[in-house]
Design a protein around this motif. Structure first.
Motif, PDB file in Angstrom:
ATOM      1  N   UNK A  26       0.795  -1.113  -0.100  1.00 42.48           N
ATOM      2  CA  UNK A  26      -0.130  -0.039  -0.085  1.00 42.48           C
ATOM      3  C   UNK A  26       0.787   1.148  -0.002  1.00 42.48           C
ATOM      4  N   UNK A  27       2.142   1.165   0.125  1.00 45.78           N
ATOM      5  CA  UNK A  27       3.220   2.254   0.066  1.00 45.78           C
ATOM      6  C   UNK A  27       3.071   3.175   1.531  1.00 45.78           C
ATOM      7  N   UNK A  28       2.968   2.754   2.502  1.00 45.54           N
ATOM      8  CA  UNK A  28       2.798   3.677   3.601  1.00 45.54           C
ATOM      9  C   UNK A  28       3.577   2.979   4.870  1.00 45.54           C
ATOM     10  N   UNK A  29       4.061   3.756   5.964  1.00 48.01           N
ATOM     11  CA  UNK A  29       4.607   3.519   7.036  1.00 48.01           C
ATOM     12  C   UNK A  29       3.584   3.843   7.988  1.00 48.01           C
ATOM     13  N   UNK A  30       3.313   3.001   9.244  1.00 46.06           N
ATOM     14  CA  UNK A  30       2.175   3.362  10.224  1.00 46.06           C
ATOM     15  C   UNK A  30       2.861   3.189  11.552  1.00 46.06           C
ATOM     16  N   UNK A  31       2.236   4.231  12.354  1.00 44.45           N
ATOM     17  CA  UNK A  31       2.572   4.272  13.796  1.00 44.45           C
ATOM     18  C   UNK A  31       1.406   3.803  14.400  1.00 44.45           C
ATOM     19  N   UNK A  32       1.146   2.659  14.912  1.00 42.16           N
ATOM     20  CA  UNK A  32      -0.223   2.167  15.496  1.00 42.16           C
ATOM     21  C   UNK A  32      -0.441   2.822  16.782  1.00 42.16           C
ATOM     22  N   UNK A  33       0.504   3.179  17.792  1.00 39.12           N
ATOM     23  CA  UNK A  33       0.489   3.874  18.904  1.00 39.12           C
ATOM     24  C   UNK A  33      -0.301   5.455  18.561  1.00 39.12           C
ATOM     25  N   UNK A  34       0.234   6.221  17.744  1.00 36.36           N
ATOM     26  CA  UNK A  34      -0.380   7.441  17.434  1.00 36.36           C
ATOM     27  C   UNK A  34      -1.515   7.559  16.396  1.00 36.36           C
ATOM     28  N   UNK A  35      -1.598   6.210  15.688  1.00 35.70           N
ATOM     29  CA  UNK A  35      -2.578   6.162  14.413  1.00 35.70           C
ATOM     30  C   UNK A  35      -2.125   6.935  13.812  1.00 35.70           C
ATOM     31  N   UNK A  36      -1.114   6.999  13.041  1.00 39.41           N
ATOM     32  CA  UNK A  36      -0.480   8.024  12.153  1.00 39.41           C
ATOM     33  C   UNK A  36       0.035   7.263  10.961  1.00 39.41           C
ATOM     34  N   UNK A  37      -0.248   7.558   9.890  1.00 37.49           N
ATOM     35  CA  UNK A  37       0.230   6.990   8.648  1.00 37.49           C
ATOM     36  C   UNK A  37       1.069   7.907   7.723  1.00 37.49           C
ATOM     37  N   UNK A  55      -5.386   8.349  11.207  1.00 40.65           N
ATOM     38  CA  UNK A  55      -6.128   7.400  11.017  1.00 40.65           C
ATOM     39  C   UNK A  55      -7.497   7.415  12.012  1.00 40.65           C
ATOM     40  N   UNK A  56      -8.779   7.200  11.519  1.00 40.95           N
ATOM     41  CA  UNK A  56      -9.779   7.150  12.258  1.00 40.95           C
ATOM     42  C   UNK A  56      -9.852   5.650  12.789  1.00 40.95           C
ATOM     43  N   UNK A  57     -10.633   5.364  14.050  1.00 44.52           N
ATOM     44  CA  UNK A  57     -10.509   4.033  14.632  1.00 44.52           C
ATOM     45  C   UNK A  57     -11.029   3.038  13.610  1.00 44.52           C
ATOM     46  N   UNK A  58     -12.086   3.193  12.574  1.00 44.87           N
ATOM     47  CA  UNK A  58     -12.298   2.067  11.668  1.00 44.87           C
ATOM     48  C   UNK A  58     -11.200   1.672  10.775  1.00 44.87           C
ATOM     49  N   UNK A  59     -10.256   2.737  10.206  1.00 46.08           N
ATOM     50  CA  UNK A  59      -9.427   2.509   9.331  1.00 46.08           C
ATOM     51  C   UNK A  59      -8.361   2.047  10.190  1.00 46.08           C
ATOM     52  N   UNK A  60      -7.915   2.375  11.371  1.00 47.92           N
ATOM     53  CA  UNK A  60      -6.859   1.751  12.142  1.00 47.92           C
ATOM     54  C   UNK A  60      -7.131   0.106  12.344  1.00 47.92           C
ATOM     55  N   UNK A  61      -8.195   0.019  12.574  1.00 46.05           N
ATOM     56  CA  UNK A  61      -8.626  -1.375  12.672  1.00 46.05           C
ATOM     57  C   UNK A  61      -8.471  -2.288  11.436  1.00 46.05           C
ATOM     58  N   UNK A  62      -8.820  -1.575  10.289  1.00 43.57           N
ATOM     59  CA  UNK A  62      -8.456  -2.351   8.969  1.00 43.57           C
ATOM     60  C   UNK A  62      -7.015  -2.517   8.869  1.00 43.57           C
TER      61      UNK A  62
END
Length: 78
Positions: A26-37, A55-62
């Motif tokens: 998908x071409x990105x790095x993700x910080x799950x702690x801050x929910x930042x892409x 990312x909103x909660x739904x996108x974070x879960x996805x």
């Protein structure tokens, strides 16, 4: 464009300095702690806090479900 695995190992979130998840397909790095892409543009990670996408909660879960299914783990060597 695929990031060099050595680069992925040392990249960290510019805000909390923690490890990131790399979503090559998908071409990105993700910080799950801050929910930042952090997007990757033409093989260059855009590691600016102001350029990151929250990312909103739904996108974070996805994203986290995709990571679990693909076996994507935090890659970080301090």
């Amino acid at each position: 464009m695929v990031l060099d695995p050595r680069l992925v190992e040392i990249l960290a979130c510019p805000e909390d300095k923690g490890p990131l998840l790399y979503f090559e397909a998908e071409g990105f790095l993700y910080n799950p702690r801050l929910r930042r892409r952090y997007d990757i543009d033409d093989g260059i990670p855009i590691m600016l806090i102001d350029e990151a996408t929250a990312l909103d909660p739904g996108e974070h879960e996805r994203v986290m479900d995709c990571a679990a299914e693909a076996g994507i783990e935090e890659n970080f060597t301090p």
